[in-house]
Design an enzyme around this catalytic site. Structure first.
Site, PDB file in Angstrom:
ATOM      1  N   GLY A 210       0.840  -1.195   0.000  1.00 37.20           N
ATOM      2  CA  GLY A 210       0.000   0.000   0.000  1.00 37.20           C
ATOM      3  C   GLY A 210       0.877   1.247   0.000  1.00 37.20           C
ATOM      4  O   GLY A 210       1.934   1.255   0.630  1.00 37.20           O
TER       5      GLY A 210
ATOM      6  N   THR B 225       6.310  -6.686   1.331  1.00 36.25           N
ATOM      7  CA  THR B 225       7.381  -6.415   0.362  1.00 36.25           C
ATOM      8  C   THR B 225       8.737  -6.819   0.928  1.00 36.25           C
ATOM      9  O   THR B 225       9.576  -7.398   0.216  1.00 36.25           O
ATOM     10  CB  THR B 225       7.400  -4.902   0.037  1.00 36.25           C
TER      11      THR B 225
ATOM     12  N   THR C 258       5.283   2.150   5.941  1.00 32.43           N
ATOM     13  CA  THR C 258       3.897   1.783   6.194  1.00 32.43           C
ATOM     14  C   THR C 258       3.262   2.814   7.113  1.00 32.43           C
ATOM     15  O   THR C 258       3.890   3.249   8.085  1.00 32.43           O
ATOM     16  CB  THR C 258       3.708   0.379   6.831  1.00 32.43           C
TER      17      THR C 258
ATOM     18  N   ASP D 149       1.015   2.051   9.004  1.00 31.54           N
ATOM     19  CA  ASP D 149       0.596   1.295  10.194  1.00 31.54           C
ATOM     20  C   ASP D 149       1.632   1.323  11.319  1.00 31.54           C
ATOM     21  O   ASP D 149       1.320   1.016  12.450  1.00 31.54           O
ATOM     22  CB  ASP D 149       0.328  -0.170   9.823  1.00 31.54           C
TER      23      ASP D 149
ATOM     24  N   GLY E 199      -4.647   0.582  10.136  1.00 34.17           N
ATOM     25  CA  GLY E 199      -3.574   0.105  11.018  1.00 34.17           C
ATOM     26  C   GLY E 199      -3.406  -1.402  11.054  1.00 34.17           C
ATOM     27  O   GLY E 199      -2.531  -1.915  11.738  1.00 34.17           O
TER      28      GLY E 199
ATOM     29  N   ARG F   1     -23.052   8.460  14.799  1.00 28.96           N
ATOM     30  CA  ARG F   1     -22.642   8.359  13.394  1.00 28.96           C
ATOM     31  C   ARG F   1     -21.231   7.779  13.330  1.00 28.96           C
ATOM     32  O   ARG F   1     -20.417   8.000  14.225  1.00 28.96           O
ATOM     33  CB  ARG F   1     -22.602   9.747  12.742  1.00 28.96           C
TER      34      ARG F   1
ATOM     35  N   HIS G  58      -8.699   5.488   2.908  1.00 28.13           N
ATOM     36  CA  HIS G  58      -7.467   5.769   2.168  1.00 28.13           C
ATOM     37  C   HIS G  58      -7.042   7.235   2.195  1.00 28.13           C
ATOM     38  O   HIS G  58      -5.961   7.557   1.697  1.00 28.13           O
ATOM     39  CB  HIS G  58      -7.607   5.253   0.728  1.00 28.13           C
TER      40      HIS G  58
END
Ligand code: F6P
Length: 363
Positions: A12, A119, A139, A141, A184, A281, A287
């Site tokens: 990502g 990767t 990342t 994350d 995450g 809500r 993304h």
């Protein structure tokens, strides 16, 4: 002796990828006079000869502050399990030998692979098969244990904190309960950092399975004290005690990694709305956390990582990955880099800080 190197970006995307590419290209050309090539779309570009292009200094001009990656990326391109159509079926093929052969036939001396755990694991396997590769950790994350921090994380936290600031004002106007779901995977770092920085009332993370009742009681008590709105941050991988995480897709799909989280935000908003009697809500930040211009911290870290990776190649320290330890860029073996996840310590300092401020984790 090194004459030409290649760069790939996999998994990502994360803000700061272009800053790493720029730093590699500029320092490789200026310091060493190497030729630099960009591999398109992760490792995929090495399976198609059209997927490799020369990168000159002019190609990286003006990209320091740009999100995304000029090389493109994918979180599906594992050369050891490459999808191929046989008749009407999709089967997995090992194309790693072909990839290494293509790399050699292009006359490349080293590969700098920028990516997250997926990767870097592939890079490690390719290294074991003889590919001269060094890694750069990326990342949003922040879930790699071998580095104190990965680039992309700071920008993602800034985006999530900004979203919380905006949710606060509308929550307050409407006297609502707002739940923000953040990314995450199995790590709660984005939720924890943005939740503390954005003044959340409850934070749920995968490392601390929560009890719904405890969060409900906490929010009801808050209401009784006169607070007419509440803010909850949910890490996408969080789950109730005794339950399991919420998935959009639980196993191997064609449009992304095998496991895709999603749904906790909507579920929590519904449950908490029912038990507190508040209008609730959910907002899924998604993304947006991976897009936009990297923060100063991420640009700085990415640039240092890029130069550090070029230095590793110059020293022919293949099979290593740059990392950030203390305040220095160092390196670790790809084996060590991919061995452990960096997860939030439920008894650690940041969780304690949050709890001392009155934030509940539902425990
Ligand atoms: O690993 C980065 C990440 O953004 C995770 O936080 C998230 O679960 C996943 O990637 C989303 O992947 P995709 O882009 O395939 O939806």
């Amino acid at each position: 002796m090194i004459d030409s190197i290649a760069i790939s970006t996999g998994g990502g995307d994360a803000p700061g990828l272009n800053a790493v590419i720029r730093a590699i290209v500029r320092s490789a050309i200026k310091e060493y006079g190497w030729e630099v090539y960009g591999i398109e779309t992760g490792f995929d570009g090495l399976l198609e000869t059209s997927g490799v292009r020369r990168l000159e200094s002019k190609d990286v001009r003006g990209i320091l502050q740009e999100g995304g990656t000029i090389l493109g990326t994918t979180n599906r391109g594992n050369p050891f399990e490459y999808p191929a159509k046989v008749g009407s079926k999709i089967v997995k093929e090992d194309r790693s030998d072909e990839l290494i052969a293509n790399f050699k036939s292009l006359g490349l001396d080293a590969l700098i692979a920028i990516g997250g755990d997926g990767t870097l694991c592939i890079a490690h396997e390719l290294f074991k098969k003889g590919l001269p590769v060094v890694g750069v950790p990326k990342t949003i994350d922040n879930d790699l244990a071998a580095t104190d921090v990965t680039f992309g994380f700071d920008t993602a936290v800034a985006t999530a904190t900004d979203a919380l600031d905006k949710l606060h004002t509308t929550a307050e106007s409407h006297h609502r309960l707002m739940v923000l779901e953040v990314m995450g995977r199995n790590a709660g770092w984005i939720a924890l950092h943005s939740g503390v920085a954005g003044g959340a009332d409850a934070i749920v993370i995968p490392e601390i399975p929560f009890e719904l009742e405890i969060i409900c009681d906490h929010l009801i008590a808050r209401k009784r004290r006169g607070s007419r709105f509440s803010i909850v941050v949910a890490a996408e991988g969080a789950y109730p005690k005794g339950g399991e995480p919420f998935y959009m897709q639980k196993s191997g799909g064609k449009d992304g990694p095998a496991v895709r989280f999603g749904g906790i935000g909507m579920w929590l908003a519904r449950q908490l709305g029912l038990c507190t009697g508040m209008e609730a809500r959910a907002v899924v930040l998604g993304h947006l956390q991976r897009g936009g211009s990297p923060t100063t911290f991420d640009r700085f870290l990415s640039t240092r990582f890029g130069v550090g990776a070029v230095e590793l190649v110059a020293k022919e320290k293949f099979g290593e990955m740059v990392c950030f330890k203390g305040r220095r860029v160092e390196s670790v073996s790809l084996e060590e880099a991919t061995a452990n996840q960096n997860l939030v310590d439920p008894e650690g300092e940041i969780v304690r800080v949050a709890e001392k401020l009155g934030v509940t984790f539902g425990r």
